[in-house]
Design a protein around this motif. Structure first.
Motif, PDB file in Angstrom:
ATOM      1  N   VAL A  94      19.073  11.875  -1.755  1.00 36.38           N
ATOM      2  CA  VAL A  94      19.415  11.429  -2.960  1.00 36.38           C
ATOM      3  C   VAL A  94      18.144  12.003  -3.254  1.00 36.38           C
ATOM      4  O   VAL A  94      17.804  12.033  -4.584  1.00 36.38           O
ATOM      5  CB  VAL A  94      20.316  10.175  -3.521  1.00 36.38           C
ATOM      6  CG1 VAL A  94      21.008  10.501  -4.645  1.00 36.38           C
ATOM      7  CG2 VAL A  94      22.816  11.134  -3.034  1.00 36.38           C
ATOM      8  N   ILE A 112      15.865   1.581  -1.414  1.00 37.00           N
ATOM      9  CA  ILE A 112      15.872   2.865  -1.142  1.00 37.00           C
ATOM     10  C   ILE A 112      14.598   3.559  -1.963  1.00 37.00           C
ATOM     11  O   ILE A 112      14.012   3.583  -0.774  1.00 37.00           O
ATOM     12  CB  ILE A 112      17.329   3.807  -2.042  1.00 37.00           C
ATOM     13  CG1 ILE A 112      18.924   3.517  -1.263  1.00 37.00           C
ATOM     14  CG2 ILE A 112      16.264   5.411  -1.577  1.00 37.00           C
ATOM     15  CD1 ILE A 112      18.694   3.550   0.085  1.00 37.00           C
ATOM     16  N   VAL A 150      20.815   5.908  -7.664  1.00 40.74           N
ATOM     17  CA  VAL A 150      21.037   4.844  -6.344  1.00 40.74           C
ATOM     18  C   VAL A 150      20.509   3.237  -5.959  1.00 40.74           C
ATOM     19  O   VAL A 150      19.364   2.779  -7.284  1.00 40.74           O
ATOM     20  CB  VAL A 150      19.441   5.809  -5.199  1.00 40.74           C
ATOM     21  CG1 VAL A 150      20.296   6.931  -4.736  1.00 40.74           C
ATOM     22  CG2 VAL A 150      18.382   5.565  -5.126  1.00 40.74           C
ATOM     23  N   GLU A 209      16.420   4.543 -10.444  1.00 44.24           N
ATOM     24  CA  GLU A 209      18.131   3.172 -10.068  1.00 44.24           C
ATOM     25  C   GLU A 209      19.277   3.883 -11.093  1.00 44.24           C
ATOM     26  O   GLU A 209      20.045   2.693 -10.434  1.00 44.24           O
ATOM     27  CB  GLU A 209      17.520   2.149 -11.101  1.00 44.24           C
ATOM     28  CG  GLU A 209      15.546   1.324  -9.575  1.00 44.24           C
ATOM     29  CD  GLU A 209      15.658   0.532 -10.188  1.00 44.24           C
ATOM     30  OE1 GLU A 209      15.977  -0.152 -11.501  1.00 44.24           O
ATOM     31  OE2 GLU A 209      14.827  -0.798  -9.974  1.00 44.24           O
ATOM     32  N   ASN A 253      15.871   9.244   2.086  1.00 46.55           N
ATOM     33  CA  ASN A 253      17.019   8.636   1.739  1.00 46.55           C
ATOM     34  C   ASN A 253      17.632  10.574   1.172  1.00 46.55           C
ATOM     35  O   ASN A 253      16.578  10.532   0.303  1.00 46.55           O
ATOM     36  CB  ASN A 253      17.688   8.249   0.763  1.00 46.55           C
ATOM     37  CG  ASN A 253      18.938   7.934   0.012  1.00 46.55           C
ATOM     38  OD1 ASN A 253      18.732   8.830  -1.330  1.00 46.55           O
ATOM     39  ND2 ASN A 253      19.683   7.444   0.507  1.00 46.55           N
TER      40      ASN A 253
END
Length: 320
Positions: free
Chosen positions: A4, A29, A25, A22, A2
């Motif tokens: 980000v 993920i 995202v 956390e 991902n």
């Protein structure tokens, strides 16, 4: 990975914590990146990019497969300010003994910190300990126990052949003094082989600065016939300052103990000759004994030393 999450990992130089991830995202993920082999969990809540791990199949622990500097960053992220590096890991950070990759990292923490040891990270819980000065300092950007505590704590973890070197190096590098180490030793009443450490500190307090000097002190240059040598005497001649291993002031004799490696170098030999010639200009006789002779011929070296000293005493002051 991902996008980000990739940015978070890059910002952390390949390291990221679950708490950080956390916040921006969903948990899945992170789980997805681990499942794809892009991140590896090395400690609870701490993950590193897979490319930071070496690929030794014989080393099952992820933390041990990291470069030591990265492993220490991971441990700091896991401890979250509740502990400081100590014992053998502290010696590495103080520059006194390199800790090999694969050795467990050591931390000291308070009784109630909640930290428990993990594979590759050994936690020592202590009473009357705080993770702040003066008990904890910063070295190489990491929290570490003060040098005296680190040296005393590590004594029992090192083999007899390794024990002396970090302490001698710390004193020679002026990171500590024998007096401060004696004070730290008082707080370690149950330390194994405590007597040997106390003897070493006594020798250092007397001026010995190498294992060879300690050997000479204990086996050669002692006894009722020997003068009371001054150790590590500072002499300044012109722009040059020298330290004499052993100096008999009345006889003006300097005994130098030449180690097995350094003094075998031709360049070092030239430096020694220039030094000895300079001392001769002020009437100081330099006598050198090689490592091999001191270790294998202590009685012969002792007799030679006594004979040389006898010839240097003023008339009427010679013994016998």
């Amino acid at each position: 990975m991902n996008g980000v999450l990739r940015e978070l990992v890059a910002r952390g130089d390949g390291l990221v914590t679950r708490t950080t991830v956390e916040q921006v995202v969903p948990r899945w993920i992170l789980q997805q990146a681990c499942g794809a082999g892009e991140l590896v969990r090395v400690l609870p809540g701490v993950f590193v990019a897979t490319h930071l791990l070496d690929h030794r199949p014989q080393q099952p622990l992820a933390l041990h497969r990291l470069d030591p500097s990265v492993a220490r960053r991971a441990v700091c992220a896991w401890a979250r300010g509740r502990a400081a590096f100590s014992h053998l890991t502290a010696l590495d950070l103080w520059g006194l003994r390199r800790q090999a990759q694969g050795e467990p990292l050591h931390l000291s923490t308070t009784i109630d910190s909640g930290l428990r040891g993990q594979p590759g990270a050994r936690v020592h819980r202590r009473r009357d300990f705080t993770v702040e000065p003066p008990q904890v300092l910063v070295r190489q950007g990491r929290p570490v126990t003060h040098v005296e505590r680190a040296l005393v704590d590590s004594w029992r973890m090192l083999s007899p052949a390794e024990q002396r070197a970090p302490i001698i190096k710390a004193v020679n590098n002026r990171l500590t003094t024998p007096k401060r180490l004696v004070s730290a030793l008082r707080g370690a009443s149950k330390l194994p082989d405590r007597g040997a450490l106390r003897t070493l500190l006594t020798r250092l307090a007397e001026g010995c600065r190498s294992p060879l000097e300690i050997w000479g002190h204990e086996h050669v240059f002692v006894g009722p016939e020997m003068p009371t040598f001054q150790r590590q005497v500072r002499v300044t001649l012109g722009r040059r300052t020298m330290y004499l291993d052993l100096f008999a002031e009345r006889e003006q004799v300097n005994i130098e103990l030449d180690g097995a490696t350094t003094h075998g170098d031709p360049r070092q030999r030239e430096i020694d000759l220039r030094r000895d010639a300079l001392l001769a200009t002020v009437g100081i006789l330099v006598v050198r004994f090689a490592h091999r002779r001191l270790i294998h011929e202590p009685d012969v070296v002792r007799r030679e030393t006594l004979a040389i000293l006898a010839t240097r005493r003023p008339t009427g002051a010679r013994r016998g």
